[in-house]
Design an enzyme around this catalytic site. Structure first.
Site, PDB file in Angstrom:
ATOM      1  N   PRO A  80       0.789  -1.230   0.000  1.00  0.00           N
ATOM      2  CA  PRO A  80       0.000   0.000   0.000  1.00  0.00           C
ATOM      3  C   PRO A  80       0.825   1.286   0.000  1.00  0.00           C
ATOM      4  O   PRO A  80       0.261   2.364  -0.155  1.00  0.00           O
ATOM      5  CB  PRO A  80      -0.791  -0.112   1.299  1.00  0.00           C
ATOM      6  CG  PRO A  80       0.087  -0.916   2.198  1.00  0.00           C
ATOM      7  CD  PRO A  80       0.791  -1.909   1.311  1.00  0.00           C
ATOM      8  N   ASP A 121       4.054   1.212 -11.830  1.00  0.00           N
ATOM      9  CA  ASP A 121       2.772   1.911 -11.941  1.00  0.00           C
ATOM     10  C   ASP A 121       2.786   3.213 -11.160  1.00  0.00           C
ATOM     11  O   ASP A 121       3.573   3.397 -10.238  1.00  0.00           O
ATOM     12  CB  ASP A 121       1.650   1.037 -11.367  1.00  0.00           C
ATOM     13  CG  ASP A 121       1.173  -0.001 -12.366  1.00  0.00           C
ATOM     14  OD1 ASP A 121       1.644   0.034 -13.519  1.00  0.00           O
ATOM     15  OD2 ASP A 121       0.334  -0.831 -11.978  1.00  0.00           O
ATOM     16  N   LYS A 139      -0.889   4.080 -14.789  1.00  0.00           N
ATOM     17  CA  LYS A 139      -2.047   4.847 -15.223  1.00  0.00           C
ATOM     18  C   LYS A 139      -2.419   5.867 -14.164  1.00  0.00           C
ATOM     19  O   LYS A 139      -2.381   5.589 -12.987  1.00  0.00           O
ATOM     20  CB  LYS A 139      -3.250   3.930 -15.451  1.00  0.00           C
ATOM     21  CG  LYS A 139      -3.140   3.153 -16.710  1.00  0.00           C
ATOM     22  CD  LYS A 139      -4.292   2.216 -16.851  1.00  0.00           C
ATOM     23  CE  LYS A 139      -4.240   1.135 -15.871  1.00  0.00           C
ATOM     24  NZ  LYS A 139      -3.861  -0.124 -16.046  1.00  0.00           N
ATOM     25  N   GLY A 191       1.179  -1.539  -7.435  1.00  0.00           N
ATOM     26  CA  GLY A 191       0.711  -1.190  -6.098  1.00  0.00           C
ATOM     27  C   GLY A 191      -0.099  -2.325  -5.480  1.00  0.00           C
ATOM     28  O   GLY A 191      -0.760  -3.084  -6.187  1.00  0.00           O
ATOM     29  N   GLY A 192      -0.035  -2.445  -4.164  1.00  0.00           N
ATOM     30  CA  GLY A 192      -0.858  -3.434  -3.457  1.00  0.00           C
ATOM     31  C   GLY A 192      -0.487  -4.851  -3.841  1.00  0.00           C
ATOM     32  O   GLY A 192       0.687  -5.219  -3.875  1.00  0.00           O
ATOM     33  N   ASP A 193      -1.499  -5.656  -4.138  1.00  0.00           N
ATOM     34  CA  ASP A 193      -1.292  -7.019  -4.620  1.00  0.00           C
ATOM     35  C   ASP A 193      -1.498  -7.023  -6.134  1.00  0.00           C
ATOM     36  O   ASP A 193      -2.451  -6.416  -6.624  1.00  0.00           O
ATOM     37  CB  ASP A 193      -2.302  -7.966  -3.952  1.00  0.00           C
ATOM     38  CG  ASP A 193      -2.082  -9.392  -4.405  1.00  0.00           C
ATOM     39  OD1 ASP A 193      -1.283 -10.097  -3.757  1.00  0.00           O
ATOM     40  OD2 ASP A 193      -2.687  -9.791  -5.425  1.00  0.00           O
ATOM     41  N   THR A 224      -2.704  -5.983  -0.032  1.00  0.00           N
ATOM     42  CA  THR A 224      -3.642  -5.167  -0.799  1.00  0.00           C
ATOM     43  C   THR A 224      -4.187  -4.027   0.065  1.00  0.00           C
ATOM     44  O   THR A 224      -4.178  -4.094   1.304  1.00  0.00           O
ATOM     45  CB  THR A 224      -4.775  -6.046  -1.373  1.00  0.00           C
ATOM     46  OG1 THR A 224      -5.522  -5.268  -2.311  1.00  0.00           O
ATOM     47  CG2 THR A 224      -5.705  -6.570  -0.293  1.00  0.00           C
ATOM     48  N   ALA A 225      -4.637  -2.972  -0.596  1.00  0.00           N
ATOM     49  CA  ALA A 225      -5.071  -1.763   0.109  1.00  0.00           C
ATOM     50  C   ALA A 225      -6.120  -2.074   1.180  1.00  0.00           C
ATOM     51  O   ALA A 225      -6.097  -1.476   2.258  1.00  0.00           O
ATOM     52  CB  ALA A 225      -5.613  -0.745  -0.896  1.00  0.00           C
ATOM     53  N   MET A 232     -11.145   2.214  -6.105  1.00  0.00           N
ATOM     54  CA  MET A 232     -11.352   3.128  -7.243  1.00  0.00           C
ATOM     55  C   MET A 232     -12.768   3.694  -7.257  1.00  0.00           C
ATOM     56  O   MET A 232     -13.354   3.869  -8.331  1.00  0.00           O
ATOM     57  CB  MET A 232     -11.089   2.387  -8.579  1.00  0.00           C
ATOM     58  CG  MET A 232      -9.652   1.942  -8.733  1.00  0.00           C
ATOM     59  SD  MET A 232      -9.364   0.956 -10.208  1.00  0.00           S
ATOM     60  CE  MET A 232      -9.958  -0.648  -9.694  1.00  0.00           C
TER      61      MET A 232
HETATM   62  N1  SAH Z   1      -3.577  -3.702  -6.734  1.00  0.00           N
HETATM   63  C1  SAH Z   1      -3.949  -2.641  -5.813  1.00  0.00           C
HETATM   64  C2  SAH Z   1      -5.212  -1.927  -6.227  1.00  0.00           C
HETATM   65  C3  SAH Z   1      -5.105  -1.185  -7.543  1.00  0.00           C
HETATM   66  S1  SAH Z   1      -6.585  -0.311  -7.947  1.00  0.00           S
HETATM   67  C4  SAH Z   1      -4.097  -3.252  -4.399  1.00  0.00           C
HETATM   68  O1  SAH Z   1      -4.079  -4.458  -4.263  1.00  0.00           O
HETATM   69  O2  SAH Z   1      -4.214  -2.484  -3.438  1.00  0.00           O
HETATM   70  C5  SAH Z   1      -6.247   1.296  -7.295  1.00  0.00           C
HETATM   71  C6  SAH Z   1      -7.118   1.581  -6.096  1.00  0.00           C
HETATM   72  O3  SAH Z   1      -6.605   0.927  -4.943  1.00  0.00           O
HETATM   73  C7  SAH Z   1      -7.194   3.039  -5.684  1.00  0.00           C
HETATM   74  O4  SAH Z   1      -8.125   3.738  -6.471  1.00  0.00           O
HETATM   75  C8  SAH Z   1      -7.640   2.932  -4.244  1.00  0.00           C
HETATM   76  O5  SAH Z   1      -9.017   2.656  -4.162  1.00  0.00           O
HETATM   77  C9  SAH Z   1      -6.908   1.674  -3.792  1.00  0.00           C
HETATM   78  N2  SAH Z   1      -5.642   1.979  -3.084  1.00  0.00           N
HETATM   79  C10 SAH Z   1      -4.416   1.611  -3.446  1.00  0.00           C
HETATM   80  N3  SAH Z   1      -3.498   2.013  -2.542  1.00  0.00           N
HETATM   81  C11 SAH Z   1      -4.182   2.639  -1.564  1.00  0.00           C
HETATM   82  C12 SAH Z   1      -3.817   3.261  -0.324  1.00  0.00           C
HETATM   83  N4  SAH Z   1      -2.553   3.321   0.079  1.00  0.00           N
HETATM   84  N5  SAH Z   1      -4.812   3.787   0.434  1.00  0.00           N
HETATM   85  C13 SAH Z   1      -6.096   3.718   0.052  1.00  0.00           C
HETATM   86  N6  SAH Z   1      -6.496   3.145  -1.107  1.00  0.00           N
HETATM   87  C14 SAH Z   1      -5.557   2.612  -1.901  1.00  0.00           C
END
Ligand code: SAH
Length: 259
Positions: A22, A45, A67, A98-100, A128-129, A184
């Site tokens: 995150p 990304d 993006k 980002g995230g997973d 993931t977030a 999102m």
């Molecule tokens: N693969 C990522 C998600 C990608 S989609 C994951 O697993 O987290 C992008 C969305 O993820 C953003 O619009 C938001 O809703 C969320 N997001 C990602 N990082 C975040 C963070 N640090 N805090 C809050 N929302 C986050």
């Protein structure tokens, strides 16, 4: 393909798809941190935090393919094609998301392309977030009294101008004792709030917006599902942010970390 001694084709490079988590670099997995420390080429990304990028070696080549809303740096197919080109030229690379990588990150599409092209790959999971926001905002995803199931959904707006909508199965999102996490979803907040209530979710269901979870600027705003759009405006919540809805949000005052 035949190789002559004069023009040997290089061994295929390897793609390591890495979940960057995150934002807080300490939330990377040990495997992810090791892959970053050894990287010579990275395609990353928009969502990957600067603090995570700082873990790359100084001489690592960095290509931004991410993006931003409405601003596509590289179309999705191009990103996969680019990775295949590098791999065929014998270059191994890290694809950093980002995230997973497999939660709303199109990781599945990218790896399908690599697999079809015969490019060897590894996928390293990330936090993931929803998981980060949950623990760091004090809003458990499940809880015996409040939620027996969790739904992760995308609130991405579809369509153009007058015909903007969110393509979600609303009735399945409106259940007692279920936590709903929407990725999102900021741009579509008025639609999401209205549709959930229209499909039977009590207007006073606890709801939260979590902005930049795990980063120093993290903010948590809580209210009710009906008031979410007004809350976002009042607090000027910006992307990246998650929407969390359900009884678990009522635990936030008790479970929010104390410093
Ligand atoms: N693969 C990522 C998600 C990608 S989609 C994951 O697993 O987290 C992008 C969305 O993820 C953003 O619009 C938001 O809703 C969320 N997001 C990602 N990082 C975040 C963070 N640090 N805090 C809050 N929302 C986050």
């Amino acid at each position: 393909m035949t190789n002559t001694p004069d023009s040997p084709s290089p061994a295929l490079g390897h793609v390591t798809l890495v979940g960057a988590g995150p934002g807080d670099p300490e939330l990377l997995t040990v495997k992810a941190a090791r892959a970053l420390a050894q990287a010579t080429l990275v395609l990353y990304d928009h969502l990957v935090s600067n603090a995570v990028m700082d873990l790359l070696p100084a001489d690592c080549e960095r290509i931004h393919v991410g993006k931003r809303k409405g601003l596509h740096t590289l179309p999705q197919a191009e990103i996969t094609a680019e990775m295949i080109r590098f791999a065929r030229a014998g270059r191994s690379l890290v694809r950093l998301k980002g995230g997973d990588p497999y939660v709303f990150g199109r990781g599945g599409e990218e790896v399908a392309g690599l697999s079809e092209a015969g490019v060897p790959f590894t996928v390293i999971p990330g936090i993931t977030a929803a998981q980060a926001a949950s623990c760091l905002a004090g809003i458990p995803l499940t809880h015996r009294d409040h939620a027996q199931s969790v739904v992760l959904a995308t609130g991405h707006l579809q369509g153009l101008h007058g015909d903007r909508h969110v393509d979600l199965d609303w009735p399945s999102l409106v259940h007692q004792k279920q936590t709903l996490v929407i990725y999102m979803g900021l741009g579509a907040l008025p639609i999401i709030s209205e549709q959930l209530v229209a499909h039977g979710m009590p207007a006073d269901t606890p709801a939260a917006l979590i902005e930049r979870a795990s980063l120093p600027e993290q903010r948590v705003v809580t209210g009710t599902v009906a008031r979410l759009p007004a809350l976002a405006v009042a607090h000027q919540v910006e992307s990246p942010a998650l929407i969390m809805i359900g009884g678990v949000v009522s635990l936030h005052p008790l479970l929010a970390p104390h410093h």
